[in-house]
Design a protein around this motif. Sequence first.
Motif, PDB file in Angstrom:
ATOM      1  N   THR A   1       1.036  -0.705  -0.029  1.00 56.29           N
ATOM      2  CA  THR A   1       0.304   0.350  -0.356  1.00 56.29           C
ATOM      3  C   THR A   1       0.996   1.228   0.307  1.00 56.29           C
ATOM      4  OG1 THR A   1      -1.629  -1.154   0.873  1.00 56.29           O
ATOM      5  CG2 THR A   1      -1.701   1.171   1.261  1.00 56.29           C
ATOM      6  N   GLU A   2       1.764   1.679   1.063  1.00 56.91           N
ATOM      7  CA  GLU A   2       3.013   2.466   1.387  1.00 56.91           C
ATOM      8  C   GLU A   2       3.853   2.149  -0.417  1.00 56.91           C
ATOM      9  OE1 GLU A   2       2.814   4.661   2.917  1.00 56.91           O
ATOM     10  OE2 GLU A   2       0.639   4.077   3.448  1.00 56.91           O
ATOM     11  N   ALA A   3       4.411   3.887  -1.242  1.00 54.49           N
ATOM     12  CA  ALA A   3       4.831   2.726  -2.860  1.00 54.49           C
ATOM     13  C   ALA A   3       6.313   2.737  -1.626  1.00 54.49           C
ATOM     14  CB  ALA A   3       4.587   3.702  -3.139  1.00 54.49           C
ATOM     15  N   LYS A   4       7.118   3.466  -1.052  1.00 50.43           N
ATOM     16  CA  LYS A   4       8.221   3.604  -0.245  1.00 50.43           C
ATOM     17  C   LYS A   4       8.965   2.394  -0.137  1.00 50.43           C
ATOM     18  CE  LYS A   4       7.374   4.911   3.998  1.00 50.43           C
ATOM     19  NZ  LYS A   4       7.167   5.569   5.523  1.00 50.43           N
ATOM     20  N   PHE A   5       7.444   1.262   0.201  1.00 53.47           N
ATOM     21  CA  PHE A   5       7.688  -0.650   0.287  1.00 53.47           C
ATOM     22  C   PHE A   5       8.389  -1.156  -0.828  1.00 53.47           C
ATOM     23  CE2 PHE A   5       5.598   0.807   4.701  1.00 53.47           C
ATOM     24  CZ  PHE A   5       7.762   1.282   5.582  1.00 53.47           C
ATOM     25  N   ARG A   6       7.761  -0.497  -2.320  1.00 53.08           N
ATOM     26  CA  ARG A   6       7.361  -1.235  -3.058  1.00 53.08           C
ATOM     27  C   ARG A   6       9.270  -1.314  -3.445  1.00 53.08           C
ATOM     28  NH1 ARG A   6       3.176   1.976  -5.485  1.00 53.08           N
ATOM     29  NH2 ARG A   6       0.998   1.407  -3.760  1.00 53.08           N
ATOM     30  N   PRO A   7       9.120  -2.818  -4.031  1.00 45.65           N
ATOM     31  CA  PRO A   7      10.736  -3.638  -4.484  1.00 45.65           C
ATOM     32  C   PRO A   7      11.140  -1.881  -6.191  1.00 45.65           C
ATOM     33  CG  PRO A   7       9.862  -5.147  -5.100  1.00 45.65           C
ATOM     34  CD  PRO A   7       8.590  -3.777  -4.447  1.00 45.65           C
ATOM     35  N   LYS A   8      12.594  -1.697  -6.682  1.00 46.23           N
ATOM     36  CA  LYS A   8      12.598  -1.221  -7.601  1.00 46.23           C
ATOM     37  C   LYS A   8      12.171  -2.163  -8.842  1.00 46.23           C
ATOM     38  CE  LYS A   8      15.791   2.360  -6.213  1.00 46.23           C
ATOM     39  NZ  LYS A   8      17.183   2.868  -5.741  1.00 46.23           N
ATOM     40  N   MET A   9      12.218  -1.628  -9.932  1.00 42.60           N
ATOM     41  CA  MET A   9      12.072  -3.267 -10.769  1.00 42.60           C
ATOM     42  C   MET A   9      13.671  -3.907 -10.880  1.00 42.60           C
ATOM     43  SD  MET A   9       9.345  -3.488 -12.252  1.00 42.60           S
ATOM     44  CE  MET A   9       9.311  -4.885 -12.820  1.00 42.60           C
TER      45      MET A   9
END
Length: 340
Positions: A312-320
Amino acid sequence: MGNCLGSSGKVDTAQISHATSGSRVPKFSIRTERSSAPSSLTIQSFSDKSNASSEILSSPNLKALTFNELKNSTRNFHPDSFLGEGRFGYVFKGWIDEYTCSAAKPGSGMAIAVKKLKSERFQGHKKWLTEVNYIGQLHHPNLIKLIGYCLEGENRLLVYEFMPKGSLENHLFKRGPQGPQSLSWEIRIKVAIGAARGLCFLHEAKPHEFNAKISDHGPSKAAAAREYVTTGRVTTKNDVYSFGVLLLELLSGRRAINRTKVGTEQILVNWAKPYLGDKKQLFRIMDTNLKGQYPQKGAYMIATLALKCLSTEAKFRPKMGEVLVTLEQLVNLKMTHFVF
């Protein structure tokens, strides 16, 4: 979803697709869109021709085609040539001479996909110009090639390489005469890896932000990242979220949104997310068309990766780049039945 099954995933400005041609193995493409047109562009109206030509950046591999050439190549945009419709335009199959780019008879020369912009004014021209100027400068094995464009009066067209076997949607979701079609686990992973490679290239190519779309209709708010719905701002983190939705589609064989379902099951993310982190419950969302023919550890790795992408929080998503490394580990750890 858009247009392709070939040797590597492809990121496309026109459609998501995969295609089989001869000995080629699955190819995949995801539509991309820059967050805005170059800041130097000032577009007064769709039909304002005074500066339109000068706004197109020069590219040695990008050809300017006439409207008549494209009209003839698609047999006057005949219904039999129609491939699909997106938010910004209609796509037709055509044939041109590979060297002169003049119209050719169907079945001869080179097959192309011609996107004809709808009669929208500012927004449509802005989007068209962005695709010509940005995608026309990029070349990568995992990007579908933009061959050329047409700018004549009110006419705005884009010409892409043609992906011969239809869309991922057709192969993953739709039923054929003999019952439901099915992609093998190996093909699904290859599609995901190819798409990830294309997105990694786009994210690293320029300091611009992109939006990976599951179709040519733009991201549906019901299946988009929360911050995109709230602000409408396109970021690389939106891409990662959209890629997480793609992974869910490949795991489950279900569309991102399906209004024929009831309640929570209408939105794939809402339905699948609770099962992604549970090894014992993961089978509940796996595509039954796979008939159990997939490595359980590999499926769990994909599910865990999807869960991270869908944070839900963008900052916790990994980089591609991190996403790609994880996907390639499936091959290195022999959790698939094929080797690149």
